[in-house]
Design an enzyme around this catalytic site. Structure first.
Site, PDB file in Angstrom:
ATOM      1  N   PHE A 184     -39.147   9.329   8.531  1.00 17.33           N
ATOM      2  CA  PHE A 184     -37.839   9.872   8.154  1.00 17.33           C
ATOM      3  C   PHE A 184     -37.612  11.228   8.856  1.00 17.33           C
ATOM      4  CE2 PHE A 184     -34.739  12.018   5.750  1.00 17.33           C
ATOM      5  CZ  PHE A 184     -33.563  11.074   5.621  1.00 17.33           C
ATOM      6  N   ASP A 190     -42.271  17.309  12.817  1.00 11.65           N
ATOM      7  CA  ASP A 190     -41.213  17.479  11.847  1.00 11.65           C
ATOM      8  C   ASP A 190     -41.845  17.923  10.526  1.00 11.65           C
ATOM      9  OD1 ASP A 190     -39.217  17.196  10.035  1.00 11.65           O
ATOM     10  OD2 ASP A 190     -38.632  15.129  10.578  1.00 11.65           O
ATOM     11  N   LYS A 247     -36.033  22.140   4.648  1.00 14.06           N
ATOM     12  CA  LYS A 247     -36.105  22.238   3.032  1.00 14.06           C
ATOM     13  C   LYS A 247     -36.489  23.521   2.325  1.00 14.06           C
ATOM     14  CE  LYS A 247     -36.114  17.118   2.241  1.00 14.06           C
ATOM     15  NZ  LYS A 247     -36.338  16.260   3.560  1.00 14.06           N
TER      16      LYS A 247
HETATM   17  C1  LIG Z   1     -35.544  15.520   4.353  1.00 11.55           C
HETATM   18  C2  LIG Z   1     -36.087  15.599   5.621  1.00 11.55           C
HETATM   19  C3  LIG Z   1     -35.452  15.451   6.693  1.00 11.55           C
HETATM   20  C4  LIG Z   1     -33.949  15.592   6.816  1.00 11.55           C
HETATM   21  O1  LIG Z   1     -33.559  16.986   6.184  1.00 11.55           O
HETATM   22  P1  LIG Z   1     -31.916  17.210   5.819  1.00 11.55           P
HETATM   23  O2  LIG Z   1     -31.855  18.613   5.375  1.00 11.55           O
HETATM   24  O3  LIG Z   1     -31.825  16.266   4.704  1.00 11.55           O
HETATM   25  O4  LIG Z   1     -31.213  16.832   7.015  1.00 11.55           O
HETATM   26  C5  LIG Z   1     -35.971  15.291   8.111  1.00 11.55           C
HETATM   27  N1  LIG Z   1     -37.203  15.164   8.086  1.00 11.55           N
HETATM   28  C6  LIG Z   1     -38.148  15.309   6.883  1.00 11.55           C
HETATM   29  C7  LIG Z   1     -39.471  15.004   7.495  1.00 11.55           C
HETATM   30  C8  LIG Z   1     -37.587  15.273   5.704  1.00 11.55           C
HETATM   31  O5  LIG Z   1     -38.353  15.351   4.789  1.00 11.55           O
END
Ligand SMILES: *Cc1c(COP(=O)(O)O)cnc(C)c1O
Length: 391
Positions: free
Chosen positions: A128, A215, A244
């Site tokens: 994700f 990420d 986050k």
């Molecule tokens: C939550 C998340 C995102 C997206 O972040 P947003 O602030 O919602 O755009 C991207 N990568 C990972 C691994 C995430 O957990």
């Protein structure tokens, strides 16, 4: 709830008026133990006094100027994050998707700089990376993509935690410029790869001149017991995306880069109005300060072990519990059946805020300021709930 809100979320029928540490208080006064922390955002819990003070002070002085000017708080945050992560430069944005979007743009610039006209990025199944067009294309979940075709070109997908699949792509595709991967997959179901995985990806990237782009939007900022999850392995990424937990709820994302990757963005190539404004940077600086001074990295490790051990004991022999896994305060409990209903029963029967992802994985992302006693309450409430659910 207002009919004037777009129906992007299947919201739960509850609203909170305030919070205190690891507790949220609903409109009717009921207190809930927060084992989700706004999906790995509120690492310091709710209404942390030092964060509140810092934000009030900053808001009373300067909230926003513009990236047309120097921003002292932004420079300070870049220095701090680069020192913690072993990186060279930072770009600030407002979310995880934006941080990854910047990473994707950076990788393409890197490809073009090497004479590759159609640069491709290797991404993983079950990953994700966000909801913008490029990041939903990078995401390994058809549900996130469906209806938004045509998707963005330039991504190659392989299974997560499968080194040979990456090597096969390397052998056949000359346009790859980068790998984008989560050190632990969050939304995909709290999947922790084999210990040598990142090291192998690092080796392949070095061999082919690719960028290793991690990420860490969910795993970063002490969540797993290190500042960044890659610090559990003996490697250094070229590019690192954060969001986050970075601002403890004030929207802020960051892209860190190192070496040649840090030189890709030159004036005019990328930008954002809000990114890295004084308020957001003060939130992030204070978050990092509190985490360091209150030893929250060590706490994340200790609490993670305490919760996993507690759940393993409380659920030993319970048929239907497939796995209890995770690192630090990123914990997944996989059941043998879909369990999305547990979110409502946890809330209504146990006053416990949890999340279920990938249909059958209960996900815990509690705040790092949790006390041992609160961790034990979490275990007790959740174990009771799981036992009843599976009975
Ligand atoms: C939550 C998340 C995102 C997206 O972040 P947003 O602030 O919602 O755009 C991207 N990568 C990972 C691994 C995430 O957990």
């Amino acid at each position: 709830m207002s009919d004037h809100l777009m129906q992007t979320y299947a919201r739960q029928p509850i609203a909170f008026t305030h919070g205190e540490g690891a507790w949220l208080v609903a409109e009717d006064g009921q207190r809930y133990l927060d084992a989700l922390a706004g999906i790995a955002v509120n690492g310091l819990g709710h209404a942390h006094p030092r964060l509140t003070r810092a934000l009030c002070e900053q808001a009373g002085r300067l909230i926003h100027t513009s990236n047309l000017y120097e921003i002292r708080e932004q420079s300070e945050l870049a220095d701090r994050l680069c020192a913690l992560a072993g990186m060279d430069r930072a770009f600030f944005c407002n979310s995880g998707a934006e941080a990854n979007e910047a990473a994707i743009k950076l990788a393409r610039l890197y490809g073009h700089s090497k004479g590759i006209d159609t640069p491709a990025i290797i991404v993983m199944e079950k990953s994700f990376h966000g909801r913008t067009l490029a990041t939903l294309t990078a995401t390994g979940n058809r549900k996130v993509q469906a209806g938004f075709e045509p998707l963005v070109q330039g991504f190659l997908r392989v299974p997560f935690d499968d080194v040979s699949a990456v090597e096969q792509v390397a052998a056949h595709n000359k346009s790859v410029v980068a790998i984008l991967v989560e050190p632990i997959q969050g939304e995909g179901g709290v999947h922790v790869p084999n210990p040598g995985y990142l090291r192998e990806l690092r080796r392949i990237c070095d061999q082919h001149g690719w960028l290793l782009m991690l990420d860490e939007v969910q795993t970063g900022i002490a969540r797993t017991g290190q500042w960044f999850a890659f610090q559990h392995s003996d490697i250094q990424p070229d590019v690192l995306s954060l969001a986050k937990g970075l601002g403890s709820g004030v929207p802020v994302g960051a892209l860190l880069a190192r070496g040649v990757a840090a030189e890709m963005f030159t004036p005019g190539k990328h930008g954002t109005t809000f990114g890295g404004n004084p308020l957001a940077c003060r939130a992030a600086l204070t978050t990092l300060e509190v985490m360091a001074s209150d030893h929250l990295l060590a706490r994340a490790t200790a609490l993670g072990e305490r919760i996993k051990d507690g759940l393993r004991t409380a659920l030993s022999g319970v048929v239907g519990v497939r796995d209890i896994r995770g690192q630090g305060l990123m914990i997944g409990i996989e059941l043998d059946r879909p369990c999305a209903d547990l979110v409502a029963s946890a809330r209504d029967q146990e006053q416990l805020i949890i999340n279920v992802t990938a249909d059958s994985v209960i996900r815990l992302l509690p705040p790092l300021i949790l006390s041992d006693a609160e961790a034990d309450v979490l275990v007790e409430r959740l174990a009771r709930l799981i036992r009843a659910f599976l009975a």
